[in-house]
Design an enzyme around this catalytic site. Sequence first.
Site, mmCIF file in Angstrom:
data_model
loop_
_atom_site.group_PDB
_atom_site.id
_atom_site.type_symbol
_atom_site.label_atom_id
_atom_site.label_comp_id
_atom_site.label_asym_id
_atom_site.label_seq_id
_atom_site.Cartn_x
_atom_site.Cartn_y
_atom_site.Cartn_z
ATOM 1 N N ASP A 1 0.852 -1.190 0.000
ATOM 2 C CA ASP A 1 0.000 0.000 0.000
ATOM 3 C C ASP A 1 0.892 1.246 0.000
ATOM 4 O O ASP A 1 1.806 1.340 -0.808
ATOM 5 C CB ASP A 1 -0.960 -0.040 1.194
ATOM 6 C CG ASP A 1 -2.113 0.955 1.055
ATOM 7 O OD1 ASP A 1 -3.108 0.613 0.404
ATOM 8 O OD2 ASP A 1 -2.002 2.085 1.572
ATOM 9 N N TYR B 1 -3.023 11.054 0.377
ATOM 10 C CA TYR B 1 -3.641 10.834 -0.935
ATOM 11 C C TYR B 1 -3.637 12.124 -1.748
ATOM 12 O O TYR B 1 -3.251 12.143 -2.928
ATOM 13 C CB TYR B 1 -5.076 10.320 -0.771
ATOM 14 C CG TYR B 1 -5.165 8.885 -0.348
ATOM 15 C CD1 TYR B 1 -5.325 7.868 -1.287
ATOM 16 C CD2 TYR B 1 -5.069 8.523 0.992
ATOM 17 C CE1 TYR B 1 -5.397 6.539 -0.902
ATOM 18 C CE2 TYR B 1 -5.134 7.199 1.390
ATOM 19 C CZ TYR B 1 -5.295 6.215 0.440
ATOM 20 O OH TYR B 1 -5.355 4.899 0.815
ATOM 21 N N HIS C 1 -4.648 -7.832 1.087
ATOM 22 C CA HIS C 1 -3.959 -6.553 1.167
ATOM 23 C C HIS C 1 -3.166 -6.375 2.456
ATOM 24 O O HIS C 1 -2.144 -5.701 2.471
ATOM 25 C CB HIS C 1 -5.001 -5.432 1.035
ATOM 26 C CG HIS C 1 -4.422 -4.080 0.792
ATOM 27 N ND1 HIS C 1 -3.728 -3.768 -0.351
ATOM 28 C CD2 HIS C 1 -4.428 -2.950 1.549
ATOM 29 C CE1 HIS C 1 -3.346 -2.507 -0.311
ATOM 30 N NE2 HIS C 1 -3.744 -1.986 0.841
#
Length: 410
Positions: free
Chosen positions: A181, A319, A381
């Site tokens: 990630d 982000y 994940h």
Amino acid sequence: MADEIKPFTIAVPDAGLEDLRERLRRTRFPTELEGVGNTMGAPLADVKRIATYWAEKYDWRVAEAKLNEIPHFTTTLQAEGFEPLSVHFMHVRSSRKDAIPLIFVHGWPGSFLEATKILKPLSEPSDASQPAFHVVAPSLPGYGFSEASKKPGFSADQHGEVFHKLMLRLGYEEYATQGGDWGFLITRAMGRRYAPKYIKAQHLNLDHYPQPSLTRNPITFIRTMVSALITGFSERDRKGFERSKWFKNEGQGYFGVQSTKPQTLGYGLTDSPVALLAWIYEKLVDWTDDYPWTEEEVCTWISIYWFSTAGPRAAHQLYYETVHAPQDPSKNASTTAQLTEWQDVKVGLAHFPKDVLILPGWWAHVIGNVVLDKYHEKGGHFAAWECPDILVGDLRELFTGGAKGSVKTG
């Protein structure tokens, strides 16, 4: 002293716990269409059940005490052009003199909690023939118990700079990195700046690399075209493409919001613990391989966000900063794409079938000297949490194989 490393104890005030329970009890839940399951998001029945457990049965003090059994620390670190930040991290030193320094970098919606299952197996392997590690697991700035920058522009490069300075402060002049990630992008940012002098090996568990192009990687591009038009892709690759397509079409809404309007989203997640629960729980289910989440696990996971030093909104700022990072005019590629360019470092890859991006491993052989490329039959994940034994096994294999002796120990 500015460079002091201080022991840290997690201690949420009683008033914070009571405020959480009060908010949970006063939740106004939405309606839900019949028979939709989780196709439209976190199911109402699941969220109600966990929220009730969180308010009435969950004991944060038990979780807090268990977490405090691990050595936690804070230190003040500063990225160039930004203010000093108090950075939280777990640090477990092996008793072995030949242990390899390793930094584990989490992502969203994870935290330092993910590393708790791998700390002991990595630092004190039961088999003396297996490599041992000094493990450092920080909270990203804005996550967990690390402060967040109040200035815009604190992106993957700044995270990498802070974490590199952390490793140097701990006395690790050479080290390895592990990340999925955001950990993928941050450790790649570290590699771009600090490999091969300081960073000797990377282990990555997210297939975050672009489709090959004729100009950038012609051999891989030609192989891809041959697979697509003549021989066909393997069944594993086809399933990976299907999973990646699902994520692109059905699972990326969060990314659009967090990378464009994190402030607006932040009001709801900061004010409502159930909003935060639903926002993250959806990903815990969708991004794992049928992992049997318990209420206890979910509540601890979400509580770390709720009680975080900077608050739940701060975790989304990365982000925005990454998507809006200024592009180097001399580079005909986005900032993120530049992180998948060749680095002079040994690389280990782990592919898990329920991760959000599943691409052919051979596409990644242009990012560095890939010495380990492992496909696994299970996992998603959050590999360190879902299948810690597999991730630990991969790291051990990496350092008994192609990366053996690459990192100075002791």
